[in-house]
Design an enzyme around this catalytic site. Structure first.
Site, mmCIF file in Angstrom:
data_model
loop_
_atom_site.group_PDB
_atom_site.id
_atom_site.type_symbol
_atom_site.label_atom_id
_atom_site.label_comp_id
_atom_site.label_asym_id
_atom_site.label_seq_id
_atom_site.Cartn_x
_atom_site.Cartn_y
_atom_site.Cartn_z
ATOM 1 C CG HIS A 1 -5.536 3.652 -2.835
ATOM 2 N ND1 HIS A 1 -6.762 4.318 -3.278
ATOM 3 C CD2 HIS A 1 -5.843 2.732 -2.084
ATOM 4 C CE1 HIS A 1 -7.713 3.471 -2.589
ATOM 5 N NE2 HIS A 1 -7.203 2.640 -1.689
ATOM 6 C CE LYS B 1 -12.744 -10.472 -4.848
ATOM 7 N NZ LYS B 1 -12.662 -11.435 -3.869
ATOM 8 N NE ARG C 1 5.149 -12.484 7.556
ATOM 9 C CZ ARG C 1 4.941 -11.449 8.086
ATOM 10 N NH1 ARG C 1 4.403 -10.602 7.224
ATOM 11 N NH2 ARG C 1 5.598 -11.199 9.440
ATOM 12 C CB CYS D 1 1.310 -12.047 3.853
ATOM 13 S SG CYS D 1 2.669 -12.634 2.736
ATOM 14 C CB CYS E 1 -12.620 -0.573 -0.490
ATOM 15 S SG CYS E 1 -11.962 -0.034 1.124
ATOM 16 C CD GLU F 1 -10.996 4.146 11.346
ATOM 17 O OE1 GLU F 1 -10.295 2.947 11.158
ATOM 18 O OE2 GLU F 1 -11.984 4.645 10.883
HETATM 19 N N1 GLN Z 1 -12.867 3.522 8.386
HETATM 20 C C1 GLN Z 1 -11.883 2.612 7.671
HETATM 21 C C2 GLN Z 1 -10.612 3.646 7.592
HETATM 22 O O1 GLN Z 1 -10.619 4.906 7.366
HETATM 23 C C3 GLN Z 1 -12.254 2.279 6.358
HETATM 24 C C4 GLN Z 1 -11.151 1.395 5.791
HETATM 25 C C5 GLN Z 1 -11.300 0.696 4.350
HETATM 26 O O2 GLN Z 1 -12.267 1.035 3.816
HETATM 27 N N2 GLN Z 1 -10.579 -0.249 4.104
HETATM 28 O O3 GLN Z 1 -9.377 3.298 7.680
HETATM 29 ZN ZN ZN Z 2 -12.043 1.758 1.816
#
Ligand code: GLN
Ligand code: ZN
Length: 757
Positions: A696, A114, A15, A517, A645, A485
């Site tokens: 985002h 995409k 990379r 990547c 998403c 998470e």
């Molecule tokens: N549960 C995941 C999070 O909150 C969902 C992530 C995603 O949709 N890309 O990070």
């Molecule tokens: Zn998402």
């Protein structure tokens, strides 16, 4: 018989291009240093290909960011707002790729989309009524000359005229057809230039030809090339298609004055049948894509020979090729130092695919192909029983019946039971799962990996983070909580690591977009759940609060779509195996007192086939059932959520409803809420949480702003079905913006709630 490839990965074996570019973005290196690094990568790749014996070596497959963006700059299709910044050409290019915020101005990047059915993303060129398409750039010529100076006469690769016009976005009143003359002239100029430079072949990539084509599309394609090809002089022009077959335009493609036609015999379901039924023109070379450019498994020479034998009945002029650019596979196995040979011998990354092409050629031109050493070795490899077989899993998948995919009682009955059980307020608030992954968590994970932190200490830290996160959510006043998470690096990798049948690579990076990547895990064997994966964290989190705690899992389709899949069993079979494992986790969570379980299918839409006619049979017919199987065994009072998403699912809205989740959350804030009308028109049954703000961006949305968004949602979605939540997980955000944003979200929901009652 000659060999070629469509393109080679450009990021560098380790990379290097990514790291150099990022340094350049941060102002740590000069443009000259960046160019030098790029040149080194290019020459390394060229020599590697030359030494492998490849005949036609591509050039201009190199890019600083993206090949479509390169083409826009080559053809003068650059939006005003970027040129107006008055930056250098390269910095203008990066401004279009990444946006620009600085002393010269403030502009957003071009849209990113995409790339067909891959996980690569391209920049969408903007063409407005003032755009004049003309040849203004020199990159393909410069790179051709650079290679020539190093003793290699390459085959320059450029996105073709048809695909370029199809991928562009038309900002004004004009459409693709209005640009035929200009575009044809620009591409003619490219050919004239290459003629002067002495190129033998020029490759025009036309992957858009494998999509469903209308009469107008075919008209556009033929009128472009009828104008371009008369200017080719002595250059031979290759029309290269990939990612599918050209069933809608095979005859047109063959009757135009191309010198070569590239077909994909891996993903092109009908490619072989098209040649068999229609023959292949005598005056052209057939570039036969027989080595898979998208997956990492070794080619099965016996199957490849069968295809080639069939093709030889129709033409003698065959060039051995990959099915698509090698951009979609990692660079080289030589950096996989930790992976056992028993695995590695089954893999072929880009470099090893070069060897495969050389071997296939050697075998096909030899008098006794089946006697060759290369053929035999390959046959032995493919006949070896694969480790990782799990008959119990296979039998279980085989024995599934229609009933296994149906959750009972029906949605409407469950909905009542759940309303009574949870007694949530109107417009319940929640989040998508992850909370900011702060530096302490990331560095603890690194320390754990390096053996500098004990497992117990790591787990203690995760527990502390969970406790903080629960407390924070209670303070903010959210209704349905998550554990955050913190234990996960990545939503697929984490589960892969907990599942038997998965293996992980060390350096198998593949470009996703620009400098980003990904390192997809590999489905090696039959998948099964070795141990509970999330139960302890969810149970711990639930023990800290009286509010419902959502269990948080990744769904089978997403896990599979973001991995390198097996080729010895079907995608359907693999998806169902993963579904079996995730289902066990769902039931385990339920048995341990978790009342709401979210199964993310973030990537559900990603692998939808390019042709509508293939959607059901090739994808939806197993992808939707795989998800349904995951949750069909839970009690009526257990609430199943899913998250996706992007909301680009208007065209599969029925299928989404048919996943039969109780609640779905998705991104809506960036797409003008248009999806809401679609939900309404289709009487969407599942409860919905369209994201009320865009995670985002670091911007903190105000309470008023969120109220306004909820107001619009309320106008289209029945109040008792509407949830209030952000767009996506908060993992990549900081607490600075997350906490005030969520506070505003909760106050907004409470105010709308009060106004409603
Ligand atoms: N549960 C995941 C999070 O909150 C969902 C992530 C995603 O949709 N890309 O990070
Ligand atoms: Zn998402």
């Amino acid at each position: 018989m000659k060999t070629t490839i469509i393109g080679y990965p450009r990021i560098g074996n380790l990379r290097e291009l990514k790291f150099a570019s990022e340094k350049y973005f941060r102002g740590e290196i000069t443009v000259a240093e960046l160019e030098a690094e790029a040149k080194e990568i290019r020459l390394f790749n060229l020599n590697l290909q030359k030494n492998s014996g490849l005949d036609l070596i591509p050039s201009n497959d190199y890019s600083f960011y993206d090949g479509v963006l390169d083409t826009a700059f080559l053809l003068n299709a650059v939006a005003e707002r970027y040129t107006a910044l008055k930056l250098s050409v390269l910095d203008t290019y990066f401004a279009a790729a990444r946006g620009y915020q600085g002393e010269k101005g403030d502009v957003k990047a071009l849209a990113m989309k995409k790339w067909y059915n891959t996980n690569y993303h391209y920049m969408v060129p903007e063409i407005d009524d003032e755009t004049t398409i003309s040849l203004v750039g020199t990159k393909p010529f410069d790179l051709f000359k650079e290679a020539l100076e190093n003793g290699i006469k390459t085959k320059p690769v450029i996105i073709g005229a048809f695909t370029f016009l199809k991928l562009s976005r038309y900002m004004g009143t004009k459409t693709a057809a209005d640009f035929i003359e200009q575009t044809a002239e620009a591409y003619s100029a490219i050919l004239i230039k290459f003629n002067a430079l002495g190129a033998e072949w020029v490759q025009f990539d036309e992957p858009s030809l494998v999509k469903d084509l209308t009469e107008e599309d075919i008209q556009l394609f033929t009128s472009l090339y009828e104008k371009i090809l008369p200017n080719k002089g002595s250059v031979k022009v290759l029309a290269q298609t990939y990612f599918g077959d050209v069933r809608d335009c095979y005859q047109d493609l063959c009757s135009l004055d191309f010198d070569g036609v590239g077909l994909d015999f891996i993903e092109g379901k009908q490619s072989l049948a098209l040649v068999q039924a229609n023959g292949f023109p005598k005056d052209k070379m057939l570039f036969a894509g027989v080595v898979n450019g998208k997956n990492i498994w070794r080619n099965h020479y016996a199957s490849t020979l069968l295809i080639l034998d069939e093709l030889k009945k129709h033409t003698e002029k065959i060039v051995l090729n990959t099915s698509c650019s090698l951009l979609h596979v990692p660079c080289t196995l030589s950096n996989e130092t930790k992976l056992a040979d028993s695995y590695k011998k089954h893999f072929a990354y880009a470099e090893e695919k070069l060897t495969e092409l050389a071997e296939i050629r050697k075998i096909t031109v030899s008098e006794y192909p089946l006697e060759t050493e290369e053929y035999r070795r390959n046959a032995v490899l493919h006949s070896e029983p694969r480790s990782g077989r799990n008959d119990a899993v296979r039998e279980k998948v085989a024995s599934l019946t229609a009933q296994d995919f149906v959750r009972l009682p029906a949605f409407v009955v469950r909905e009542k039971i759940q309303k009574a059980r949870f007694n949530l307020p109107l417009f319940p608030t929640t989040t998508i799962g992850s909370f900011p992954q702060t530096a302490d968590v990331k560095s603890a994970r690194t320390a754990l990996r390096k053996g500098e932190l004990s497992h117990a200490d790591y787990e203690n830290l995760i527990e502390r983070k969970i406790a903080e996160c629960v407390r924070l959510q209670e303070e903010i006043g959210l209704d349905v909580l998550v554990h955050g998470e913190f234990e996960r690096n990545d939503m697929v990798e984490y589960f892969g690591e907990c599942l038997d049948g998965y293996i992980f690579t060390e350096k198998a990076w593949v470009q996703s977009y620009g400098t980003r990547c990904v390192k997809p895990p590999v489905v090696w064997g039959d998948i099964s759940r070795a141990k509970p994966m999330t139960v302890r964290w969810s149970v711990y989190a639930q023990s800290l609060t009286d509010k419902p705690m959502k269990g948080m899992l990744t769904g089978p389709v997403t896990i599979l779509n973001w991995s390198f899949p097996r080729e010895d069993i079907s995608l359907k079979e693999s998806a169902l195996q993963i579904a079996l494992a995730i289902r066990e986790e769902v039931l385990d969570l339920e048995a341990n007192g978790i009342k709401i379980i979210q199964v993310d299918e973030a990537a559900l839409r990603e692998k939808l086939p390019l042709r509508k006619s293939d959607w059901r049979e090739d994808y939806l017919d197993w992808a939707i059932p795989a998800f349904r199987y995951v949750h069909s065994g839970v009690k009526p009072e257990t609430q199943i959520h899913t998250h996706m998403c992007y909301s680009e699912f208007a065209d599969i809205i029925r299928d989404i409803d048919d996943m039969d989740a109780d609640v779905i959350t998705f991104e809506a804030s960036r797409s003008d809420l248009t999806i809401l009308d679609v939900l309404k028109e289709n009487n969407f049954r599942t409860e919905v949480g369209p994201g009320v703000y865009d995670i985002h961006s670091p911007r903190v949305p105000s309470k008023e702003e969120i109220k306004a968004v909820i107001g619009k949602m309320k106008a289209r979605i029945p109040a008792e079905k509407l949830w209030v939540n952000p767009d996506c997980g908060l993992k990549t955000r900081g607490n600075e913006e997350t906490i005030p944003s969520l506070k505003n979200l909760v106050s907004a929901a409470i105010e709308v709630r009060n106004e409603n009652s």
